[in-house]
Scaffold this motif. Sequence first.
Motif, PDB file in Angstrom:
ATOM      1  N   ASP A  48      78.635  78.154 -75.416  1.00 31.75           N
ATOM      2  CA  ASP A  48      78.055  77.975 -74.182  1.00 31.75           C
ATOM      3  C   ASP A  48      76.613  77.232 -74.702  1.00 31.75           C
ATOM      4  N   ALA A  49      76.655  76.011 -74.149  1.00 32.55           N
ATOM      5  CA  ALA A  49      75.304  74.779 -74.408  1.00 32.55           C
ATOM      6  C   ALA A  49      74.977  75.105 -73.841  1.00 32.55           C
ATOM      7  N   GLU A  50      74.235  76.066 -72.209  1.00 29.88           N
ATOM      8  CA  GLU A  50      73.386  76.042 -71.884  1.00 29.88           C
ATOM      9  C   GLU A  50      72.464  77.466 -73.003  1.00 29.88           C
ATOM     10  N   GLU A  51      72.892  78.265 -73.715  1.00 30.88           N
ATOM     11  CA  GLU A  51      72.230  79.200 -74.375  1.00 30.88           C
ATOM     12  C   GLU A  51      72.058  78.637 -75.703  1.00 30.88           C
ATOM     13  N   ALA A  52      73.000  77.637 -76.856  1.00 32.03           N
ATOM     14  CA  ALA A  52      72.416  77.048 -77.374  1.00 32.03           C
ATOM     15  C   ALA A  52      71.300  76.012 -77.668  1.00 32.03           C
ATOM     16  N   LEU A  53      71.221  75.641 -76.270  1.00 29.61           N
ATOM     17  CA  LEU A  53      70.461  74.647 -75.822  1.00 29.61           C
ATOM     18  C   LEU A  53      68.417  75.544 -75.676  1.00 29.61           C
ATOM     19  N   ARG A  54      68.525  76.483 -75.158  1.00 26.58           N
ATOM     20  CA  ARG A  54      67.526  77.365 -75.591  1.00 26.58           C
ATOM     21  C   ARG A  54      67.138  77.532 -76.216  1.00 26.58           C
ATOM     22  N   PHE A  55      68.155  78.026 -77.387  1.00 26.90           N
ATOM     23  CA  PHE A  55      68.293  78.561 -78.501  1.00 26.90           C
ATOM     24  C   PHE A  55      66.973  76.826 -79.394  1.00 26.90           C
ATOM     25  N   TYR A  56      67.332  76.037 -79.382  1.00 26.50           N
ATOM     26  CA  TYR A  56      67.272  74.742 -79.950  1.00 26.50           C
ATOM     27  C   TYR A  56      66.075  74.450 -79.908  1.00 26.50           C
ATOM     28  N   VAL A  57      65.901  74.344 -78.626  1.00 28.70           N
ATOM     29  CA  VAL A  57      64.725  73.646 -77.897  1.00 28.70           C
ATOM     30  C   VAL A  57      63.978  75.284 -78.022  1.00 28.70           C
ATOM     31  N   GLU A  58      63.803  76.006 -77.511  1.00 29.20           N
ATOM     32  CA  GLU A  58      62.737  77.482 -77.376  1.00 29.20           C
ATOM     33  C   GLU A  58      62.294  77.685 -79.592  1.00 29.20           C
ATOM     34  N   VAL A  59      63.262  78.358 -79.987  1.00 32.68           N
ATOM     35  CA  VAL A  59      63.197  78.661 -81.280  1.00 32.68           C
ATOM     36  C   VAL A  59      62.991  77.532 -82.262  1.00 32.68           C
ATOM     37  N   LEU A  60      63.563  75.961 -82.829  1.00 29.59           N
ATOM     38  CA  LEU A  60      63.480  75.412 -83.146  1.00 29.59           C
ATOM     39  C   LEU A  60      62.743  74.518 -82.770  1.00 29.59           C
ATOM     40  N   GLY A  61      62.359  74.550 -81.316  1.00 32.83           N
ATOM     41  CA  GLY A  61      61.694  73.129 -81.457  1.00 32.83           C
ATOM     42  C   GLY A  61      62.122  71.911 -80.847  1.00 32.83           C
ATOM     43  N   PHE A  62      63.623  71.661 -81.184  1.00 32.65           N
ATOM     44  CA  PHE A  62      64.420  70.291 -80.872  1.00 32.65           C
ATOM     45  C   PHE A  62      64.020  70.534 -79.228  1.00 32.65           C
ATOM     46  N   VAL A  63      64.464  68.762 -79.119  1.00 33.69           N
ATOM     47  CA  VAL A  63      63.892  68.322 -77.699  1.00 33.69           C
ATOM     48  C   VAL A  63      64.993  67.692 -77.050  1.00 33.69           C
ATOM     49  N   GLU A  64      65.419  67.712 -76.330  1.00 33.46           N
ATOM     50  CA  GLU A  64      66.120  67.230 -75.402  1.00 33.46           C
ATOM     51  C   GLU A  64      66.651  66.285 -75.035  1.00 33.46           C
ATOM     52  N   ARG A  65      67.180  65.400 -75.476  1.00 36.38           N
ATOM     53  CA  ARG A  65      67.469  63.846 -74.929  1.00 36.38           C
ATOM     54  C   ARG A  65      67.509  63.802 -73.103  1.00 36.38           C
ATOM     55  N   ILE A  66      67.654  63.333 -72.303  1.00 36.67           N
ATOM     56  CA  ILE A  66      68.140  63.165 -70.896  1.00 36.67           C
ATOM     57  C   ILE A  66      68.991  61.489 -71.180  1.00 36.67           C
ATOM     58  N   ASP A  67      69.306  61.028 -72.578  1.00 39.03           N
ATOM     59  CA  ASP A  67      70.399  59.669 -72.443  1.00 39.03           C
ATOM     60  C   ASP A  67      71.721  59.733 -71.941  1.00 39.03           C
ATOM     61  N   ARG A  68      72.370  61.605 -72.520  1.00 40.96           N
ATOM     62  CA  ARG A  68      73.707  61.706 -72.598  1.00 40.96           C
ATOM     63  C   ARG A  68      74.710  61.864 -71.068  1.00 40.96           C
ATOM     64  N   PRO A  69      75.908  61.030 -72.002  1.00 35.02           N
ATOM     65  CA  PRO A  69      76.276  60.712 -70.688  1.00 35.02           C
ATOM     66  C   PRO A  69      77.315  61.730 -70.091  1.00 35.02           C
ATOM     67  N   ASP A  70      77.470  61.289 -69.022  1.00 31.69           N
ATOM     68  CA  ASP A  70      77.937  62.351 -68.102  1.00 31.69           C
ATOM     69  C   ASP A  70      79.261  62.357 -68.827  1.00 31.69           C
ATOM     70  N   PHE A  71      80.140  63.418 -69.567  1.00 33.66           N
ATOM     71  CA  PHE A  71      81.575  64.197 -70.757  1.00 33.66           C
ATOM     72  C   PHE A  71      81.557  64.787 -69.457  1.00 33.66           C
ATOM     73  N   PRO A  72      83.288  64.987 -69.606  1.00 33.55           N
ATOM     74  CA  PRO A  72      83.882  66.089 -69.267  1.00 33.55           C
ATOM     75  C   PRO A  72      83.718  67.463 -69.550  1.00 33.55           C
ATOM     76  N   PHE A  73      82.704  67.428 -70.279  1.00 30.91           N
ATOM     77  CA  PHE A  73      82.040  68.896 -70.741  1.00 30.91           C
ATOM     78  C   PHE A  73      81.041  68.547 -71.346  1.00 30.91           C
ATOM     79  N   ALA A  74      80.858  70.058 -71.343  1.00 30.29           N
ATOM     80  CA  ALA A  74      78.897  71.040 -71.375  1.00 30.29           C
ATOM     81  C   ALA A  74      78.790  70.551 -72.266  1.00 30.29           C
ATOM     82  N   GLY A  75      77.737  70.650 -72.932  1.00 30.00           N
ATOM     83  CA  GLY A  75      76.962  70.274 -74.101  1.00 30.00           C
ATOM     84  C   GLY A  75      75.162  69.884 -73.555  1.00 30.00           C
ATOM     85  N   ALA A  76      74.431  68.851 -74.829  1.00 28.87           N
ATOM     86  CA  ALA A  76      72.863  68.520 -74.668  1.00 28.87           C
ATOM     87  C   ALA A  76      73.475  67.664 -75.934  1.00 28.87           C
ATOM     88  N   TRP A  77      72.454  66.963 -75.994  1.00 31.27           N
ATOM     89  CA  TRP A  77      71.892  65.675 -77.047  1.00 31.27           C
ATOM     90  C   TRP A  77      70.500  66.360 -77.170  1.00 31.27           C
TER      91      TRP A  77
END
Length: 161
Positions: A48-77
Amino acid sequence: MWESWGESFRYVVIRTLTIYRKKDNWYDSGMSQLGVRGVHHVSINVRDAEEALRFYVEVLGFVERIDRPDFPFAGAWLDVGAGGQQLHLLEVEGVDAPAGQHFAVGVDDLDAAIAAISACGVEVSAPTTVGDVARQAILRDPTGNLVDLTQPLCPAAGPGD
């Protein structure tokens, strides 16, 4: 947590960290001629990309990038720390985390990192010492991917050291 991985994995970690520190390692045997500057990104599969994104941002303090292309699958950089490295999350339905596969993030104070992550309700292993190289602790993301928190015991040797 080490017990479930076995001594062979522990040997590989210790040996890898030791080789990295040696002056006569692969840096001096031609790899530097390629212009390799380090690891740009590590990509991991998550359920689950949204759940993983919350974990890596809120728990580990990583920062979501805004330059990820619009791939045909969910994800995050995500940006990891100040060194320019990235973590790429790729949503894969029904994926299970591979046994033993992990990535490590360096921390300045392992005990403080464990306390902060534990305060978020995430289970973190007790710290262990890997030879005379590092202290580390292990946790899992929501998919079960292993994340290794590593605090070096001495500065890592680099090219020409």
